[in-house]
Design an enzyme around this catalytic site. Structure first.
Site, mmCIF file in Angstrom:
data_model
loop_
_atom_site.group_PDB
_atom_site.id
_atom_site.type_symbol
_atom_site.label_atom_id
_atom_site.label_comp_id
_atom_site.label_asym_id
_atom_site.label_seq_id
_atom_site.Cartn_x
_atom_site.Cartn_y
_atom_site.Cartn_z
ATOM 1 N N GLU A 202 61.318 18.237 113.108
ATOM 2 C CA GLU A 202 60.467 19.004 112.198
ATOM 3 C C GLU A 202 59.560 19.979 112.951
ATOM 4 O O GLU A 202 58.571 20.469 112.413
ATOM 5 C CB GLU A 202 59.607 18.080 111.324
ATOM 6 C CG GLU A 202 60.346 16.888 110.733
ATOM 7 C CD GLU A 202 61.477 17.261 109.785
ATOM 8 O OE1 GLU A 202 61.661 18.447 109.523
ATOM 9 O OE2 GLU A 202 62.187 16.355 109.314
ATOM 10 N N ASP A 341 68.449 25.739 110.468
ATOM 11 C CA ASP A 341 69.283 24.548 110.384
ATOM 12 C C ASP A 341 70.743 24.977 110.481
ATOM 13 O O ASP A 341 71.172 25.932 109.806
ATOM 14 C CB ASP A 341 69.074 23.831 109.048
ATOM 15 C CG ASP A 341 67.755 23.081 108.974
ATOM 16 O OD1 ASP A 341 67.272 22.654 110.037
ATOM 17 O OD2 ASP A 341 67.221 22.928 107.868
#
Length: 524
Positions: A202, A341
């Site tokens: 994260e 991502d």
């Protein structure tokens, strides 16, 4: 004066891709579970490798900095997952064949009308046949050899990370150190390369973590742009350490992945959300941002390809302009990082892999040098030291997604489970040491730590905070917490044989990270 597109521009551009899913094997299939893994594998991982191998055959190197979390690597190598993926591809072929031979409308949109669905099914059938051939040739015995070839060939730089992707700032420092060191060792074992850098889960950071990174041999890591106060033109050593933080350039990254204006929302691209009910395929295009599913137009590959070309040109121009302006601003060649991502490319955005391949060709032709994060350090794209604030790449760029009121119960659960696990394992290790060191592997203690790490995965609070399969996320967190407590209670009360049986039972579902060794847990 307009600079011709072929003229070199100053600086360096880096693509960073973060490949991550939680542990999904043996934990449900649909709508959340193994299906998520197989969709991402087929739509993103296979096409990405295809793109990189194609470019490698053209003698192109240093193309992408690719983060692969240990939990994804474990699933790509897991025999159960490999068999499941093969079955999933075969099922996809059956569904494509059904679409290619349909005679009746079966979905909510014009894209599911017979003639449109037949055309779509024929194209889908050719695509799945290619993927089946690639999977059986390259992937059937695991993903590690596939990725290692790209690492060995210097096509990619590998980023590692801690086991099971915990939100590190909220984790007990002992377990944090253990998860990171074991994660780096896991990468070494799978790829014969120990990553020099990591994608911190994260992009989360707490002051002082750079010291832990340095001790573990990590030389660089990713943060989000605001962590560097928006100045991402150079990597920055953190505090008094030599560990370099690289920041995602939001001006460039958001050009691709923005909820309001990102490329994947273009009307010509395949719509992620509209399914044909009979086949489970996605035969519609976005059509328009406010067009309901029952009005979506059929997917048109030629229309999509034209949009890809336009977005390649736009991105290349954006990168050139950003490098020129940032270099002028700081008075030296700048470094621009676009980070995403991996699953964006193919899974969420069907055309993403094609766009990426074209961009990786077009940037050098436009005078932009592409390199990895390690290249950036080697070539001196590092500025003055910086003190980083507590931060992440989540909403608000702080910790609220993983520590806010909405997930306060999960924060308490994680603290309780970690305390129980560490206390139990400490006592077991102390008892073994009293019998003479070094003792043998402790399967029960290993499984306690394995279930604990699955409990504290950052995915569960993220999914709750974002209301994305929140019930599944809470179920998974509490399931692994229950496993930890159950094994630990049996061991702590002296029921060693029962603890062994429980550990073996849970290990049948959660047997990832076979080299995890509780004896390497840092002492209290």
């Amino acid at each position: 004066m307009t600079v011709p597109a072929s003229d070199p521009v100053p600086g360096l551009f880096t693509f960073v891709l973060h490949t991550h899913l939680p542990w999904l094997a043996h934990h449900g299939r649909w709508p959340v579970g193994e299906e998520w893994l197989y969709q991402s594998w087929s739509a993103s991982y296979l096409p990405l490798v295809r793109v990189l191998r194609t470019l490698a055959d053209e003698d192109r190197q240093h193309l992408v900095t690719l983060g692969v979390t240990p939990v994804v690597a474990a699933q790509l190598d897991d025999p159960y997952c490999l068999q499941g993926m093969h079955h999933w591809l075969a099922n996809w072929r059956l569904r494509a064949r059904e679409a290619a031979t349909t005679r009746t409308a079966s979905g909510p949109s014009p894209a599911s009308e017979p003639e449109a669905l037949r055309r779509f099914g024929s194209r889908e059938l050719a695509e799945v046949d290619r993927e089946l051939a690639e999977f059986e040739t390259l992937w059937r015995h695991g993903g590690s050899p596939v990725l290692r070839e790209l690492i060995d060939g210097r096509v990619i730089e590998l980023l590692g990370g801690p086991l099971a992707h915990p939100f590190q700032p909220l984790l007990n420092p002992r377990l944090r150190e253990f998860a990171l060191r074991e994660g780096l060792a896991d990468a070494q074992q799978r790829f014969a390369h120990r990553p020099a850098g990591i994608w911190a889960p994260e992009c989360a950071y707490a002051p002082g973590m750079e010291t832990e990174y340095a001790a573990a041999g990590v030389g660089h890591f990713m943060v989000d742009g605001p962590s560097l106060h928006g100045d991402t033109a150079l990597g920055r050593p953190v505090g008094d350490s030599d560990v370099v933080a690289f920041g995602r350039d939001l001006a460039v990254s958001y050009r691709v992945w923005s909820p309001k204006s990102g490329y994947p929302g273009h009307a010509a691209y395949r719509d992620f959300h509209t399914y044909d009910h009979a086949t489970g395929l996605k035969p519609a295009r976005v059509t328009g941002r406010n067009v309901p599913s029952d009005a979506k137009a059929p997917y048109d590959p030629a229309r999509a390809a034209a949009a890809v070309d336009g977005h390649v040109d736009d991105f290349v121009a954006t990168v050139r302009e950003r490098l020129i302006s940032e270099s002028a601003r700081i008075g030296r060649p700048a470094h621009v990082i676009a980070a995403f991502d991996t699953e964006l490319f193919g899974h969420w955005w069907y055309e993403g892999p094609l766009w990426l391949e074209k961009v990786l060709r077009a940037l050098p032709e436009a005078g932009v040098r592409i390199g990895t994060l390690t290249d950036a350090i080697t070539d001196g794209y590092v500025g003055a030291p910086v003190e980083l604030p507590p931060s992440s790449w989540g909403s608000g760029k702080d910790w609220q997604v993983w520590a806010g009121d909405q997930v306060a119960d999960l924060v308490r659960l994680n603290t309780e489970v970690v305390d129980t696990a560490l206390s139990t394992v400490d006592k077991a290790l102390a008892h073994a040491a009293a019998l003479g060191a070094p003792g043998p592997r402790m399967f029960v203690a290993d499984q306690i730590l394995r279930e604990t790490l699955l409990t504290v995965s950052s995915d569960w609070p993220f999914m709750v905070s974002k209301d994305s399969a929140a019930d599944y996320a809470r179920y998974r967190a509490h399931l692994h917490a229950h496993a930890t407590r159950e094994i630990a209670d049996a061991l702590a009360s002296g029921r060693v044989e029962q603890a062994q049986r429980l550990a073996q039972g849970w290990n049948r579902a959660d047997g990832l990270f076979g080299a995890l060794d509780a004896r390497r847990l840092p002492s209290a």
